[in-house]
Design a protein around this motif. Structure first.
Motif, PDB file in Angstrom:
ATOM      1  N   PHE A 104      -7.187   3.173   5.641  1.00  0.00           N
ATOM      2  CA  PHE A 104      -8.200   3.864   4.980  1.00  0.00           C
ATOM      3  C   PHE A 104      -7.471   5.055   4.226  1.00  0.00           C
ATOM      4  O   PHE A 104      -6.392   5.703   4.884  1.00  0.00           O
ATOM      5  CB  PHE A 104      -9.359   4.599   5.919  1.00  0.00           C
ATOM      6  CG  PHE A 104     -10.239   3.535   6.335  1.00  0.00           C
ATOM      7  CD1 PHE A 104      -9.838   2.687   7.285  1.00  0.00           C
ATOM      8  CD2 PHE A 104     -11.633   3.593   5.881  1.00  0.00           C
ATOM      9  CE1 PHE A 104     -10.954   1.726   7.945  1.00  0.00           C
ATOM     10  CE2 PHE A 104     -12.548   2.724   6.295  1.00  0.00           C
ATOM     11  CZ  PHE A 104     -12.356   1.752   7.388  1.00  0.00           C
ATOM     12  N   GLY A 105      -7.999   5.422   2.974  1.00  0.00           N
ATOM     13  CA  GLY A 105      -7.538   6.363   2.254  1.00  0.00           C
ATOM     14  C   GLY A 105      -8.190   7.889   3.062  1.00  0.00           C
ATOM     15  O   GLY A 105      -9.104   7.556   3.936  1.00  0.00           O
ATOM     16  N   LYS A 106      -7.990   9.041   2.655  1.00  0.00           N
ATOM     17  CA  LYS A 106      -8.772  10.209   3.303  1.00  0.00           C
ATOM     18  C   LYS A 106     -10.074  10.416   2.928  1.00  0.00           C
ATOM     19  O   LYS A 106     -10.544  11.194   3.306  1.00  0.00           O
ATOM     20  CB  LYS A 106      -7.737  11.337   3.097  1.00  0.00           C
ATOM     21  CG  LYS A 106      -6.325  11.310   3.785  1.00  0.00           C
ATOM     22  CD  LYS A 106      -5.605  12.606   3.683  1.00  0.00           C
ATOM     23  CE  LYS A 106      -4.277  12.532   4.162  1.00  0.00           C
ATOM     24  NZ  LYS A 106      -4.430  12.208   5.759  1.00  0.00           N
ATOM     25  N   PHE A 128     -14.510   5.714   0.768  1.00  0.00           N
ATOM     26  CA  PHE A 128     -13.085   5.404   1.339  1.00  0.00           C
ATOM     27  C   PHE A 128     -12.635   3.914   0.516  1.00  0.00           C
ATOM     28  O   PHE A 128     -13.263   3.027   0.427  1.00  0.00           O
ATOM     29  CB  PHE A 128     -13.211   5.178   2.734  1.00  0.00           C
ATOM     30  CG  PHE A 128     -13.407   6.493   3.502  1.00  0.00           C
ATOM     31  CD1 PHE A 128     -14.775   6.388   4.028  1.00  0.00           C
ATOM     32  CD2 PHE A 128     -12.392   7.116   3.699  1.00  0.00           C
ATOM     33  CE1 PHE A 128     -15.066   7.765   4.703  1.00  0.00           C
ATOM     34  CE2 PHE A 128     -12.829   8.542   4.473  1.00  0.00           C
ATOM     35  CZ  PHE A 128     -14.118   8.686   4.990  1.00  0.00           C
TER      36      PHE A 128
END
Lengths: 115, 117
Positions: B107-109, B90
């Motif tokens: 957060f990114g995915k 992440f």
């Protein structure tokens, strides 16, 4: 303790039931965060404590979610009248510092399944 | 406002070959950027962080990342993949903030890294 401890590790709740999730941060850590991680997604911010003060609860998805940290150490995330969309892993993180940039220590999470 | 885009949901490499996990960010403030790794049924572990010091950041387990402001990127690299690197990664952004305030980590995915033997 050596790390952030969360309990229980797994929780199955019937729809409509209330649940309480516990987080024991590292001793002396000022900041404590709760995150919600749905399946296949990144964690999403729920709420932030600095010592016992809840400074940010903008991420709590509804008024069924409530968090507290009365003595500035252990925190509890309570979900009332659970719904299926509440199924997720709930992560707790703590940090020694009160700013945001030093990184955080995460617990292993509580996996909540609402049936 | 801030956001993170991880450009690949899955990356597959052979053991011993280089790893590149891509991350682009947007932030209204000078950002702090992190990479975290999550092994199955384990907590999130900090790999490395950028907090406005050196733009090339070295982390644990041989990983490093370079902050490129002109490209708004913070890609994660490792010269030689190991089987134990298989995990979810992440990319994370937070506005640089010296005294609390709103907004936690964004957060990114996530990127699922697969290591082929």
């Amino acid at each position: 303790g050596a790390g952030v401890s969360q309990s229980p590790r797994y929780k199955v709740a019937k729809r409509g039931q209330d649940v309480a999730l516990r987080c024991d941060p590292i001793s002396g850590h000022v900041s404590l965060f709760w995150y919600q991680q749905a399946l296949g997604q990144g964690p999403e911010f729920l709420t932030y404590f600095q010592n016992e003060a809840q400074l940010d609860k903008s991420g709590l998805p509804s008024d069924r979610f409530f968090a507290e940290r009365p003595e500035g150490s252990v925190s509890t995330l309570k979900i009332q009248r659970t719904q299926q969309e509440d199924s997720a892993v709930y992560l707790c993180a703590s940090s020694l510092f009160s700013d945001r940039v030093h990184g955080y220590t995460f617990g292993s999470g509580t996996r909540l399944t609402v049936v | 406002a801030q956001s993170v885009t991880q450009l690949d949901s899955h990356v597959s490499v052979s053991e011993g070959t280089p790893v590149l996990l891509r991350c682009n960010y947007s932030s209204s403030y000078s950002p702090s950027l992190f990479w975290y790794v999550q092994h199955p049924n384990k907590g999130l572990q900090l790999l490395l962080k950028y907090t406005s010091a050196a733009t090339l950041v070295k982390g644990i387990n041989g990983f490093e990342a370079e902050f490129k402001k002109s490209e708004t990127s913070f890609h994660l690299t490792k010269p030689s993949a190991h089987m134990s690197d298989a995990a979810e990664y992440f990319c994370v952004v937070t506005p640089y903030d010296s005294g609390g305030g709103a907004d936690g980590l964004t957060f990114g995915k996530g990127t699922h890294l697969i290591i082929q033997p």
